[in-house]
Design a protein around this motif. Structure first.
Motif, short mmCIF file in Angstrom:
data_model
loop_
_atom_site.label_atom_id
_atom_site.label_comp_id
_atom_site.label_asym_id
_atom_site.label_seq_id
_atom_site.Cartn_x
_atom_site.Cartn_y
_atom_site.Cartn_z
N GLY A 1 -3.50 26.12 0.97
CA GLY A 1 -2.04 26.09 0.90
C GLY A 1 -1.46 24.86 1.56
N THR A 2 -2.03 24.47 2.69
CA THR A 2 -1.57 23.27 3.40
C THR A 2 -1.83 22.02 2.56
OG1 THR A 2 -2.04 24.33 5.51
CG2 THR A 2 -1.82 21.93 5.53
N MET A 3 -3.00 21.98 1.92
CA MET A 3 -3.29 20.83 1.06
C MET A 3 -2.33 20.79 -0.13
SD MET A 3 -7.35 20.32 0.89
CE MET A 3 -8.26 21.27 2.05
N PHE A 4 -2.05 21.95 -0.70
CA PHE A 4 -1.10 22.00 -1.82
C PHE A 4 0.28 21.57 -1.37
CE2 PHE A 4 2.08 24.24 -4.36
CZ PHE A 4 1.78 23.71 -5.61
N LEU A 5 0.70 22.02 -0.19
CA LEU A 5 2.01 21.64 0.36
C LEU A 5 2.07 20.14 0.59
CD1 LEU A 5 4.62 23.08 1.14
CD2 LEU A 5 3.77 23.17 3.47
N ILE B 1 -2.44 9.83 0.01
CA ILE B 1 -2.57 11.16 0.62
C ILE B 1 -2.52 12.23 -0.46
CG2 ILE B 1 -1.45 12.85 2.12
CD1 ILE B 1 -0.60 10.49 3.89
N ARG B 2 -1.61 12.07 -1.40
CA ARG B 2 -1.48 13.04 -2.49
C ARG B 2 -2.74 13.10 -3.33
NH1 ARG B 2 2.89 11.88 -6.93
NH2 ARG B 2 1.36 10.29 -7.38
N ASN B 3 -3.29 11.96 -3.68
CA ASN B 3 -4.49 11.93 -4.52
C ASN B 3 -5.70 12.53 -3.79
OD1 ASN B 3 -3.03 10.76 -6.56
ND2 ASN B 3 -3.67 8.68 -6.09
N ILE B 4 -5.86 12.20 -2.51
CA ILE B 4 -6.98 12.73 -1.74
C ILE B 4 -6.84 14.24 -1.57
CG2 ILE B 4 -8.06 12.77 0.55
CD1 ILE B 4 -7.53 9.74 0.67
N SER B 5 -5.65 14.73 -1.21
CA SER B 5 -5.46 16.17 -1.02
C SER B 5 -5.64 16.92 -2.34
CB SER B 5 -4.11 16.47 -0.39
OG SER B 5 -3.05 16.12 -1.27
N MET C 1 0.84 -1.19 0.00
CA MET C 1 0.00 0.00 0.00
C MET C 1 0.88 1.24 0.00
SD MET C 1 -3.21 0.67 2.38
CE MET C 1 -3.19 2.08 3.40
N ASN C 2 0.59 2.16 -0.88
CA ASN C 2 1.41 3.35 -1.04
C ASN C 2 0.70 4.54 -0.39
OD1 ASN C 2 3.08 5.36 -1.90
ND2 ASN C 2 3.15 4.68 -4.02
N ALA D 1 2.53 18.55 -2.73
CA ALA D 1 3.90 18.72 -3.24
C ALA D 1 4.87 17.80 -2.51
CB ALA D 1 4.33 20.16 -3.09
N VAL D 2 4.78 17.71 -1.19
CA VAL D 2 5.69 16.86 -0.42
C VAL D 2 5.47 15.40 -0.77
CG1 VAL D 2 6.22 16.05 1.91
CG2 VAL D 2 6.01 18.49 1.47
N SER D 3 4.21 14.97 -0.87
CA SER D 3 3.95 13.57 -1.21
C SER D 3 4.39 13.26 -2.63
CB SER D 3 2.48 13.22 -1.00
OG SER D 3 1.68 13.90 -1.92
N ALA D 4 4.34 14.23 -3.53
CA ALA D 4 4.81 14.02 -4.90
C ALA D 4 6.32 13.84 -4.91
CB ALA D 4 4.42 15.18 -5.78
#
Length: 160
Positions: A143-147, A7-11, A1-2, A150-153
């Motif tokens: 902004g937090t969701m975008f961050l 998290i990235r897809n949901i955000s 499980m990744n 970005a971090v998960s990417a």
């Protein structure tokens, strides 16, 4: 499980939906001449339910026709009623409220013509967003969701 990818897809999905709603309600509608009108409370007279957002277009009350939604304020609460008839001589409209009562309104009380649709469950948020620190909080949340995106990417870059 990744987990970082999930998290990235949901955000990303939440951010996109929130941005689209904010752009539509607070960007597009005012550009085409509609005022965003939060409906704060349920009122038996109003065609709009409490907690929704209605859109009101300023119009000469004499141009309201049968079936249009006339919006007026009772205190701080916006109320939308369906126009039954208009009397141009006495400068009044007669409207039917949702509780089947007839309301007589002078032209000067009418704020504008409302749309026949509203966005439910968005009115309290819209009121908070416009009147208070809501805009700042919303920008911080997006902004937090975008961050997070970005971090998960970055974290999942090596796994792709």
């Amino acid at each position: 499980m990744n987990v970082p990818r999930i998290i990235r897809n949901i955000s990303c999905a939440i951010s996109a939906v929130m941005c689209a709603a904010l752009i539509f309600v607070f960007g597009l509608m005012p550009l085409i001449g509609y005022e965003v009108c939060p409906i704060k409370t349920d009122d038996a007279r109003s065609v709009y339910s409490g907690g929704s957002v209605a859109f009101v277009h300023e119009i000469d009350p004499a141009k309201l026709k049968k079936g249009d939604v006339a919006v007026y304020y009772s205190g701080k609460n916006a109320i939308g009623v369906k126009v039954v008839t208009s009397d141009k001589k006495s400068r009044q409209i007669y409207a039917q409220a949702e509780n089947d009562t007839t309301i007589e309104l002078s032209y000067r009380k009418i704020s504008g013509k409302g749309t026949s649709f509203s966005i439910p469950f968005f009115g309290n948020y819209a009121d908070w967003l416009v009147n208070g620190s809501g805009l700042l909080v919303s920008v911080i949340m997006l902004g937090t969701m975008f961050l997070t995106f970005a971090v998960s990417a970055i974290l999942t870059k090596d796994e792709d």
